[in-house]
Write a protein that holds these residues in place. Structure first.
Motif, PDB file in Angstrom:
ATOM      1  N   UNK A  45      53.694  74.852  31.915  1.00  0.00           N
ATOM      2  CA  UNK A  45      52.300  74.878  31.531  1.00  0.00           C
ATOM      3  C   UNK A  45      51.718  76.231  31.937  1.00  0.00           C
ATOM      4  N   UNK A  46      50.862  76.787  31.080  1.00  0.00           N
ATOM      5  CA  UNK A  46      50.379  78.130  31.365  1.00  0.00           C
ATOM      6  C   UNK A  46      48.864  78.235  31.359  1.00  0.00           C
ATOM      7  N   UNK A  47      48.149  77.202  30.946  1.00  0.00           N
ATOM      8  CA  UNK A  47      46.700  77.298  30.838  1.00  0.00           C
ATOM      9  C   UNK A  47      46.032  76.911  32.152  1.00  0.00           C
ATOM     10  N   UNK A  48      44.729  77.157  32.232  1.00  0.00           N
ATOM     11  CA  UNK A  48      43.970  76.732  33.384  1.00  0.00           C
ATOM     12  C   UNK A  48      43.866  75.214  33.389  1.00  0.00           C
ATOM     13  N   UNK A  49      43.447  74.664  34.541  1.00  0.00           N
ATOM     14  CA  UNK A  49      43.315  73.222  34.696  1.00  0.00           C
ATOM     15  C   UNK A  49      44.632  72.534  34.336  1.00  0.00           C
ATOM     16  N   UNK A  50      45.662  72.925  35.032  1.00  0.00           N
ATOM     17  CA  UNK A  50      46.995  72.420  34.740  1.00  0.00           C
ATOM     18  C   UNK A  50      47.075  70.907  34.864  1.00  0.00           C
ATOM     19  N   UNK A  51      46.357  70.351  35.828  1.00  0.00           N
ATOM     20  CA  UNK A  51      46.433  68.901  36.002  1.00  0.00           C
ATOM     21  C   UNK A  51      45.875  68.177  34.778  1.00  0.00           C
ATOM     22  N   UNK A  52      44.809  68.731  34.165  1.00  0.00           N
ATOM     23  CA  UNK A  52      44.259  68.121  32.953  1.00  0.00           C
ATOM     24  C   UNK A  52      45.267  68.161  31.821  1.00  0.00           C
ATOM     25  N   UNK A  53      45.923  69.295  31.677  1.00  0.00           N
ATOM     26  CA  UNK A  53      46.893  69.450  30.596  1.00  0.00           C
ATOM     27  C   UNK A  53      48.088  68.520  30.785  1.00  0.00           C
ATOM     28  N   UNK A  54      48.566  68.443  32.019  1.00  0.00           N
ATOM     29  CA  UNK A  54      49.700  67.566  32.295  1.00  0.00           C
ATOM     30  C   UNK A  54      49.305  66.106  32.106  1.00  0.00           C
ATOM     31  N   UNK A  55      48.113  65.737  32.554  1.00  0.00           N
ATOM     32  CA  UNK A  55      47.642  64.371  32.352  1.00  0.00           C
ATOM     33  C   UNK A  55      47.576  64.032  30.871  1.00  0.00           C
ATOM     34  N   UNK A  56      47.116  64.979  30.064  1.00  0.00           N
ATOM     35  CA  UNK A  56      47.026  64.746  28.620  1.00  0.00           C
ATOM     36  C   UNK A  56      48.405  64.508  28.021  1.00  0.00           C
ATOM     37  N   UNK A  57      49.393  65.227  28.508  1.00  0.00           N
ATOM     38  CA  UNK A  57      50.753  65.016  28.000  1.00  0.00           C
ATOM     39  C   UNK A  57      51.268  63.625  28.357  1.00  0.00           C
ATOM     40  N   UNK A  58      51.044  63.229  29.595  1.00  0.00           N
ATOM     41  CA  UNK A  58      51.477  61.893  30.004  1.00  0.00           C
ATOM     42  C   UNK A  58      50.777  60.820  29.179  1.00  0.00           C
ATOM     43  N   UNK A  59      49.485  60.968  29.001  1.00  0.00           N
ATOM     44  CA  UNK A  59      48.720  60.004  28.211  1.00  0.00           C
ATOM     45  C   UNK A  59      49.244  59.947  26.786  1.00  0.00           C
TER      46      UNK A  59
END
Length: 266
Positions: free
Chosen positions: A29-43
C-alpha cells in the motif's frame, strides 16, 4: 494502457487482498491513511465472498508482510472491520469472518478514481442516474421546480462565460433536477456520489475545455435537458446525457468503444 490521474497517463493497480497462497502476490500500500485502505480491501473481500463466513483471517504478521505495512496499521484496519460487525475475534484462535449483515452502508472502492478507466465508470454511472432523473422530472416537475432548474442553468452560463469550469454549478443543476423528480432518494444518492463526481468532473471538464466546440456542445446539452424537462419530453431529457463519455473518447483519454443504445423510457 490504463492511466493515473496524477499525470493522466498511468493507472495504479489496486491489488486484492487474499489469504494463503495469494498473499505473496499483493503489492504494498502506498497511499496515506493506510489503515483505511487496508480496511477497505478486507471489507471488499468479505462483501464479494472471497472471504467466507467463519473463515480465519491470516495472522497480523502475514497481512503486514503482504501489504508492506506495520502491524499497527493492520490492527487499526482490522478494528475498523470489527466495528462494522464483519469480523470477530475468538480468544486464542484468531480473527474470523462474521456472517454478512443484512444491511450494509453504501461505499465505493477507495481507489475508484485512481485510473481514467474508473473515471469513465463514474461518468457512466452519472449518465444513467442523471438521465433517469431528468426523464422523471419531465413528468413530475412543478412550475416552482422548473424555475429552480432554470436558475441553476443560468448560473452555469454565468461562470462558464467567465472562463471557469463550473463544477459546483453543474452539480447544483442536476440536484435541482433530482429534486424535481419528487423522489428524495435520488437526491440522497446524488449527494453521496458527488464526492466522486467532483474529481471525475475535473477530468471531463478539463478535457472539454480543450476545444471550443466541445464547450459549445456542453452548453447546448444543458439547455436541451432543461428544454426537454420543461416540455415534458421524458425521452429527450434522457437522450441528452450521452455527450460526456463520447468527448472523453474523442479526446483520446479512453479508447473508443461501442456503447449500447439508450432506451427510451416507457
Amino acid at each position: 494502457m490504463r492511466r493515473n490521474l496524477s499525470d493522466n497517463l498511468m493507472c495504479m493497480a489496486d491489488p486484492v487482498f487474499a489469504p494463503s497462497a495469494r498473499l505473496a502476490a499483493a503489492e504494498p500500500l502506498v497511499a496515506e491513511r493506510l489503515s483505511d485502505r487496508l480496511a477497505a480491501r478486507l471489507i471488499h473481500q468479505i462483501e464479494s465472498g472471497r472471504l467466507q463466513p467463519d473463515e480465519r483471517l491470516p495472522s497480523e504478521a502475514q497481512i503486514a508482510a503482504a501489504h508492506g505495512v506495520s502491524r499497527s496499521v493492520v490492527r487499526e484496519a482490522v478494528h475498523q472491520v470489527k466495528s462494522r460487525g464483519m469480523v470477530r475475534a475468538r480468544q486464542g484462535s484468531g480473527v474470523f469472518v462474521s456472517f454478512q449483515p443484512r444491511q450494509r452502508s453504501l461505499a465505493f472502492d477507495p481507489q475508484v478514481l485512481e485510473s481514467i478507466d474508473a473515471v469513465v465508470q463514474v461518468v457512466e454511472l452519472r449518465r444513467v442516474l442523471e438521465g433517469e432523473m431528468a426523464a422523471l422530472a419531465a413528468r413530475r416537475a412543478t412550475p416552482a421546480q422548473l424555475g429552480g432548474i432554470r436558475r441553476a442553468l443560468q448560473a452555469i452560463d454565468t461562470v462558464t462565460r467567465a472562463g471557469e469550469l463550473g463544477l459546483e454549478e453543474d452539480l447544483a443543476f442536476h440536484r435541482a433536477i433530482g429534486e424535481a423528480t419528487g423522489n428524495p432518494q435520488f437526491v440522497r444518492l446524488l449527494s453521496f456520489i458527488e464526492q466522486y463526481l467532483i474529481d471525475a468532473m475535473r477530468i471531463t471538464k478539463g478535457n472539454e475545455a480543450r476545444r471550443p466546440e466541445w464547450l459549445a456542445q456542453v452548453h447546448d446539452e444543458h439547455h436541451a435537458i432543461y428544454k426537454a424537462v420543461a416540455a415534458r419530453n421524458a425521452a429527450a431529457a434522457l437522450r441528452h446525457h450521452l455527450g460526456g463519455e463520447k468527448r472523453l473518447a474523442d479526446g483520446g483519454l479512453v479508447p473508443k468503444r461501442q456503447r449500447s443504445p439508450t432506451r427510451s423510457p416507457s
